[in-house]
Design a protein around this motif. Structure first.
Motif, PDB file in Angstrom:
ATOM      1  N   ASP A  91       0.799  -1.228   0.000  1.00 51.27           N
ATOM      2  CA  ASP A  91       0.000   0.000   0.000  1.00 51.27           C
ATOM      3  C   ASP A  91       0.830   1.277   0.000  1.00 51.27           C
ATOM      4  O   ASP A  91       0.305   2.358   0.203  1.00 51.27           O
ATOM      5  N   GLU A  92       2.134   1.174  -0.249  1.00 55.29           N
ATOM      6  CA  GLU A  92       2.989   2.354  -0.195  1.00 55.29           C
ATOM      7  C   GLU A  92       2.990   3.114  -1.528  1.00 55.29           C
ATOM      8  O   GLU A  92       3.351   2.559  -2.561  1.00 55.29           O
ATOM      9  N   PRO A  93       2.625   4.402  -1.510  1.00 53.92           N
ATOM     10  CA  PRO A  93       2.616   5.213  -2.729  1.00 53.92           C
ATOM     11  C   PRO A  93       4.022   5.569  -3.213  1.00 53.92           C
ATOM     12  O   PRO A  93       4.984   5.569  -2.448  1.00 53.92           O
ATOM     13  N   VAL A  94       4.087   5.914  -4.487  1.00 54.25           N
ATOM     14  CA  VAL A  94       5.319   6.360  -5.127  1.00 54.25           C
ATOM     15  C   VAL A  94       5.111   7.799  -5.582  1.00 54.25           C
ATOM     16  O   VAL A  94       4.069   8.139  -6.136  1.00 54.25           O
ATOM     17  N   LEU A  95       6.099   8.650  -5.343  1.00 50.77           N
ATOM     18  CA  LEU A  95       6.076  10.034  -5.810  1.00 50.77           C
ATOM     19  C   LEU A  95       6.722  10.060  -7.190  1.00 50.77           C
ATOM     20  O   LEU A  95       7.880   9.667  -7.351  1.00 50.77           O
ATOM     21  N   LEU A  96       5.979  10.509  -8.201  1.00 50.27           N
ATOM     22  CA  LEU A  96       6.456  10.572  -9.578  1.00 50.27           C
ATOM     23  C   LEU A  96       6.829  12.007  -9.901  1.00 50.27           C
ATOM     24  O   LEU A  96       5.981  12.899  -9.863  1.00 50.27           O
ATOM     25  N   VAL A  97       8.096  12.264 -10.211  1.00 50.10           N
ATOM     26  CA  VAL A  97       8.619  13.616 -10.387  1.00 50.10           C
ATOM     27  C   VAL A  97       8.869  13.928 -11.860  1.00 50.10           C
ATOM     28  O   VAL A  97       9.523  13.156 -12.562  1.00 50.10           O
ATOM     29  N   ASP A  98       8.341  15.069 -12.296  1.00 50.46           N
ATOM     30  CA  ASP A  98       8.572  15.563 -13.660  1.00 50.46           C
ATOM     31  C   ASP A  98       8.797  17.067 -13.575  1.00 50.46           C
ATOM     32  O   ASP A  98       8.486  17.694 -12.569  1.00 50.46           O
ATOM     33  N   ASP A  99       9.323  17.638 -14.640  1.00 51.66           N
ATOM     34  CA  ASP A  99       9.618  19.069 -14.610  1.00 51.66           C
ATOM     35  C   ASP A  99       8.410  19.926 -14.967  1.00 51.66           C
ATOM     36  O   ASP A  99       8.220  20.999 -14.413  1.00 51.66           O
ATOM     37  N   LEU A 100       7.580  19.465 -15.887  1.00 53.84           N
ATOM     38  CA  LEU A 100       6.509  20.297 -16.421  1.00 53.84           C
ATOM     39  C   LEU A 100       5.336  19.432 -16.834  1.00 53.84           C
ATOM     40  O   LEU A 100       5.526  18.341 -17.365  1.00 53.84           O
ATOM     41  N   MET A 116       1.163  -0.750 -13.377  1.00 50.65           N
ATOM     42  CA  MET A 116       1.217  -2.085 -13.981  1.00 50.65           C
ATOM     43  C   MET A 116       2.408  -2.894 -13.454  1.00 50.65           C
ATOM     44  O   MET A 116       2.371  -4.121 -13.446  1.00 50.65           O
ATOM     45  N   ALA A 117       3.440  -2.198 -12.987  1.00 47.36           N
ATOM     46  CA  ALA A 117       4.619  -2.863 -12.432  1.00 47.36           C
ATOM     47  C   ALA A 117       4.490  -3.116 -10.931  1.00 47.36           C
ATOM     48  O   ALA A 117       5.420  -3.628 -10.315  1.00 47.36           O
ATOM     49  N   GLY A 118       3.351  -2.720 -10.355  1.00 47.90           N
ATOM     50  CA  GLY A 118       3.126  -3.045  -8.948  1.00 47.90           C
ATOM     51  C   GLY A 118       3.008  -1.899  -7.971  1.00 47.90           C
ATOM     52  O   GLY A 118       2.778  -2.130  -6.787  1.00 47.90           O
ATOM     53  N   ALA A 119       3.172  -0.654  -8.409  1.00 48.61           N
ATOM     54  CA  ALA A 119       3.018   0.475  -7.488  1.00 48.61           C
ATOM     55  C   ALA A 119       1.564   0.545  -7.013  1.00 48.61           C
ATOM     56  O   ALA A 119       0.637   0.465  -7.812  1.00 48.61           O
ATOM     57  N   ALA A 120       1.375   0.700  -5.713  1.00 57.97           N
ATOM     58  CA  ALA A 120       0.027   0.763  -5.146  1.00 57.97           C
ATOM     59  C   ALA A 120      -0.693   2.037  -5.546  1.00 57.97           C
ATOM     60  O   ALA A 120      -1.872   2.032  -5.866  1.00 57.97           O
ATOM     61  N   GLN A 121       0.034   3.123  -5.523  1.00 58.20           N
ATOM     62  CA  GLN A 121      -0.525   4.435  -5.836  1.00 58.20           C
ATOM     63  C   GLN A 121       0.609   5.303  -6.361  1.00 58.20           C
ATOM     64  O   GLN A 121       1.756   5.157  -5.936  1.00 58.20           O
ATOM     65  N   VAL A 122       0.301   6.222  -7.259  1.00 56.81           N
ATOM     66  CA  VAL A 122       1.308   7.126  -7.813  1.00 56.81           C
ATOM     67  C   VAL A 122       0.848   8.551  -7.581  1.00 56.81           C
ATOM     68  O   VAL A 122      -0.250   8.929  -7.967  1.00 56.81           O
TER      69      VAL A 122
END
Length: 131
Positions: A91-100, A116-122
């Motif tokens: 259940d651990e979320p992942v922080l997805l970082v982009d510039d813009l 699709m690779a298994g991240a619970a939440q993004v």
């Protein structure tokens, strides 16, 4: 940067950080993601692999279909990133970082690959929003 993480009204705090590969600012996005991970005491899992997609700006100015087509097959989760995602709790979320972000399609496609690779939440994090 510490204030950004401290002031964000998290429903659930992210456990890890992933960067979106940038064609225009690759060092900026990678270093920002690493710094957010370090300051926030989060795992830095790396960045998505760029595997396709149209040339930069190919979907610019087009409708939503053209913009999505420009990034639809642009990213994949490499073996190292997949292994890092597998080590997170269910259940651990992942922080997805982009510039813009402008249309949100890059973040949507990148988040889909992580899910699709298994991240619970993004959770998306960008430096700027272009209107």
């Amino acid at each position: 940067m510490i204030r950004v993480l401290a002031d964000w009204p998290w429903q659930r705090r992210p456990a890890a950080v992933v960067a979106v590969p940038s064609r225009t600012r690759p060092r900026l996005v990678g270093s920002l993601a690493r710094r957010l991970a370090r300051v926030g005491r989060l795992h830095f899992l790396g960045e998505l692999s760029r595997v396709g997609g149209a040339a930069p700006g190919a979907g610019a100015g087009g409708n939503a279909v053209h913009r999505l087509a420009a990034v639809h097959d642009a990213f994949s989760v490499g073996d190292e990133l997949a292994a890092g995602l597998a080590q997170l709790a269910e259940d651990e979320p992942v922080l997805l970082v982009d510039d813009l972000t402008d249309t949100g399609w890059t973040l949507t496609v990148a988040a889909r690959e992580l899910r699709m690779a298994g991240a619970a939440q993004v959770l998306p994090f960008t430096l700027a929003v272009q209107a």
